[in-house]
Design a protein around this motif. Structure first.
Motif, PDB file in Angstrom:
ATOM      1  N   PRO A   1       0.927  -1.606   0.309  1.00 37.30           N
ATOM      2  CA  PRO A   1      -0.143  -0.117  -0.270  1.00 37.30           C
ATOM      3  C   PRO A   1       0.763   1.826   0.077  1.00 37.30           C
ATOM      4  N   PHE A   2       2.019   1.405   0.443  1.00 38.32           N
ATOM      5  CA  PHE A   2       3.108   3.009   0.780  1.00 38.32           C
ATOM      6  C   PHE A   2       3.870   2.665  -0.366  1.00 38.32           C
ATOM      7  N   ALA A   3       3.395   1.601  -1.474  1.00 36.33           N
ATOM      8  CA  ALA A   3       4.750   1.961  -2.629  1.00 36.33           C
ATOM      9  C   ALA A   3       4.463   3.053  -2.931  1.00 36.33           C
ATOM     10  N   ALA A   4       5.043   3.735  -3.526  1.00 34.58           N
ATOM     11  CA  ALA A   4       4.808   5.227  -4.347  1.00 34.58           C
ATOM     12  C   ALA A   4       3.460   6.006  -3.710  1.00 34.58           C
ATOM     13  N   LYS A   5       3.375   6.082  -2.780  1.00 35.64           N
ATOM     14  CA  LYS A   5       2.456   6.819  -2.255  1.00 35.64           C
ATOM     15  C   LYS A   5       2.891   8.693  -1.179  1.00 35.64           C
ATOM     16  N   PRO A   6       2.265   8.722  -1.659  1.00 36.23           N
ATOM     17  CA  PRO A   6       3.039  10.344  -1.100  1.00 36.23           C
ATOM     18  C   PRO A   6       2.708  10.458   0.684  1.00 36.23           C
ATOM     19  N   VAL A   7       4.309  10.567   1.321  1.00 37.05           N
ATOM     20  CA  VAL A   7       3.938  10.459   2.266  1.00 37.05           C
ATOM     21  C   VAL A   7       4.034  11.984   3.522  1.00 37.05           C
ATOM     22  N   CYS A   8       3.237  11.958   4.050  1.00 37.20           N
ATOM     23  CA  CYS A   8       3.732  13.655   4.698  1.00 37.20           C
ATOM     24  C   CYS A   8       3.748  13.612   6.656  1.00 37.20           C
ATOM     25  N   LEU A   9       4.516  14.012   6.707  1.00 38.98           N
ATOM     26  CA  LEU A   9       5.637  13.335   8.785  1.00 38.98           C
ATOM     27  C   LEU A   9       5.280  14.636   9.195  1.00 38.98           C
ATOM     28  N   GLN A  10       4.843  14.546  10.296  1.00 38.23           N
ATOM     29  CA  GLN A  10       4.836  15.961  11.635  1.00 38.23           C
ATOM     30  C   GLN A  10       4.628  15.034  12.855  1.00 38.23           C
ATOM     31  N   SER A  11       4.714  15.920  13.241  1.00 39.20           N
ATOM     32  CA  SER A  11       5.364  15.493  15.082  1.00 39.20           C
ATOM     33  C   SER A  11       5.436  16.751  16.510  1.00 39.20           C
ATOM     34  N   VAL A  12       5.300  16.454  17.440  1.00 38.11           N
ATOM     35  CA  VAL A  12       5.054  17.199  18.746  1.00 38.11           C
ATOM     36  C   VAL A  12       5.372  16.539  19.751  1.00 38.11           C
ATOM     37  N   SER A  13       5.814  17.618  20.120  1.00 40.21           N
ATOM     38  CA  SER A  13       6.355  16.847  21.553  1.00 40.21           C
ATOM     39  C   SER A  13       6.454  17.711  22.746  1.00 40.21           C
ATOM     40  N   MET A  14       7.182  17.611  24.212  1.00 41.72           N
ATOM     41  CA  MET A  14       6.900  18.503  25.245  1.00 41.72           C
ATOM     42  C   MET A  14       8.078  19.310  24.922  1.00 41.72           C
ATOM     43  N   GLY A  15       9.065  18.426  24.210  1.00 38.87           N
ATOM     44  CA  GLY A  15      10.466  18.960  24.371  1.00 38.87           C
ATOM     45  C   GLY A  15      10.953  20.092  23.171  1.00 38.87           C
ATOM     46  N   GLN A  16      11.864  20.239  22.852  1.00 45.51           N
ATOM     47  CA  GLN A  16      12.262  21.993  21.963  1.00 45.51           C
ATOM     48  C   GLN A  16      12.388  21.219  20.916  1.00 45.51           C
ATOM     49  N   LEU A  17      12.584  19.435  20.291  1.00 39.52           N
ATOM     50  CA  LEU A  17      13.394  19.251  19.361  1.00 39.52           C
ATOM     51  C   LEU A  17      11.989  18.805  18.104  1.00 39.52           C
ATOM     52  N   GLY A  18      10.976  18.606  19.556  1.00 32.90           N
ATOM     53  CA  GLY A  18       9.461  18.403  18.389  1.00 32.90           C
ATOM     54  C   GLY A  18       9.216  16.869  17.728  1.00 32.90           C
ATOM     55  N   GLY A  19      10.101  15.903  17.892  1.00 30.97           N
ATOM     56  CA  GLY A  19       9.729  14.437  17.978  1.00 30.97           C
ATOM     57  C   GLY A  19      11.093  14.607  16.854  1.00 30.97           C
ATOM     58  N   ALA A  20      11.881  15.116  16.102  1.00 33.04           N
ATOM     59  CA  ALA A  20      12.889  15.684  14.711  1.00 33.04           C
ATOM     60  C   ALA A  20      13.383  13.469  15.385  1.00 33.04           C
ATOM     61  N   ARG A  21      13.713  13.223  16.163  1.00 25.69           N
ATOM     62  CA  ARG A  21      14.848  12.001  15.955  1.00 25.69           C
ATOM     63  C   ARG A  21      13.897  10.757  15.982  1.00 25.69           C
ATOM     64  N   MET A  22      12.475  10.918  16.128  1.00 24.19           N
ATOM     65  CA  MET A  22      11.288  10.318  15.248  1.00 24.19           C
ATOM     66  C   MET A  22      10.783   9.894  14.351  1.00 24.19           C
ATOM     67  N   GLN A  23      10.421  11.032  13.524  1.00 25.82           N
ATOM     68  CA  GLN A  23      10.675  11.157  11.887  1.00 25.82           C
ATOM     69  C   GLN A  23      11.997  10.977  11.200  1.00 25.82           C
ATOM     70  N   TYR A  24      13.384  11.011  11.956  1.00 28.10           N
ATOM     71  CA  TYR A  24      14.114  10.674  10.520  1.00 28.10           C
ATOM     72  C   TYR A  24      13.904   9.173  10.693  1.00 28.10           C
ATOM     73  N   HIS A  25      13.684   8.564  11.538  1.00 24.40           N
ATOM     74  CA  HIS A  25      13.800   7.214  12.051  1.00 24.40           C
ATOM     75  C   HIS A  25      12.538   6.524  11.340  1.00 24.40           C
ATOM     76  N   LEU A  26      11.597   7.265  11.366  1.00 18.21           N
ATOM     77  CA  LEU A  26      10.101   6.942  10.794  1.00 18.21           C
ATOM     78  C   LEU A  26      10.318   7.181   8.902  1.00 18.21           C
ATOM     79  N   ARG A  27      11.165   8.460   8.662  1.00 18.07           N
ATOM     80  CA  ARG A  27      11.948   8.196   6.881  1.00 18.07           C
ATOM     81  C   ARG A  27      11.818   7.416   6.596  1.00 18.07           C
ATOM     82  N   GLN A  28      13.256   6.726   7.393  1.00 22.22           N
ATOM     83  CA  GLN A  28      14.314   5.251   6.960  1.00 22.22           C
ATOM     84  C   GLN A  28      13.007   4.258   6.388  1.00 22.22           C
ATOM     85  N   ILE A  29      11.751   3.756   7.703  1.00 21.95           N
ATOM     86  CA  ILE A  29      11.480   2.762   7.757  1.00 21.95           C
ATOM     87  C   ILE A  29      10.026   3.406   6.169  1.00 21.95           C
TER      88      ILE A  29
END
Length: 190
Positions: free
Chosen positions: A107-135
């Motif tokens: 289902p994800f093959a050639a599917k446009p995907v956009c990522l967003q994240s919210v966190s209590m800290g200042q990085l806003g979930g950046a590390r999660m987005q990096y790992h999710l991009r890899q997946i």
């Protein structure tokens, strides 16, 4: 480049928490999206059982996985809004992706995907987005890159009682990302 009149976008949330700021952001997106973009929440991922190849090979795919895979397949694009757990992707989201990764006609093959994240800290979930991009790369998705939405200090951006997104800067920036995502879908789907 040809643009579609209407874009059907499915939103997935990587948090199960009732008071989740990530889920609150996902709920705010339809009002921030361009007029031709409809954003609806996809099937809930919390009821998907832990991935087990014995279950897949014996009983087949659980109905929750089949419903999620079909929703992804029929959407013009996917928005994943997720918190960061232990510098990475929450287990419930990773589990859902592990199941969907094994479905025929990926289902994800050639599917446009956009990522967003919210966190209590200042990085806003950046590390999660990096790992999710890899997946997403492994799944063959077309991951939208910029502008990125990392909402830091989330507890200051939402109404404490209603969880409505009240921060105007975040609302404006998320809207800009959605407009750019619509243009991206036009480019990669042409």
């Amino acid at each position: 480049m040809t643009s579609k009149d209407k874009l059907n976008i499915i939103g997935l949330c990587g948090s199960l928490r009732k008071g989740s700021f990530n889920h609150a952001l996902l709920r705010a997106l339809p009002d921030l999206a361009p007029q031709r973009m409809t954003i609806t929440e996809g099937p809930a991922i919390g009821a998907i059982p832990p991935y087990n190849a014995d279950v897949q090979n014996g009983d087949g795919f659980p109905p929750e996985v089949t419903a999620l895979a079909e929703a992804i397949r029929t959407a013009d694009g996917i928005i994943i809004v997720s918190p960061e757990y232990n510098y990475s992707v929450p287990g419930v989201l990773k589990n859902a992706l592990d199941w969907v990764s094994r479905v025929d006609n990926q289902p994800f093959a050639a599917k446009p995907v956009c990522l967003q994240s919210v966190s209590m800290g200042q990085l806003g979930g950046a590390r999660m987005q990096y790992h999710l991009r890899q997946i997403m790369v492994f799944l063959g998705a077309d991951v939208f890159t910029t502008p990125e939405v990392f909402v830091g200090a989330g507890h200051q951006k939402f109404d404490k009682d209603t969880l409505a997104l009240t921060d105007e800067g975040t609302r404006e920036f998320a809207g800009k990302q959605l407009a750019a995502f619509a243009d991206y879908i036009d480019r990669v789907s042409a």
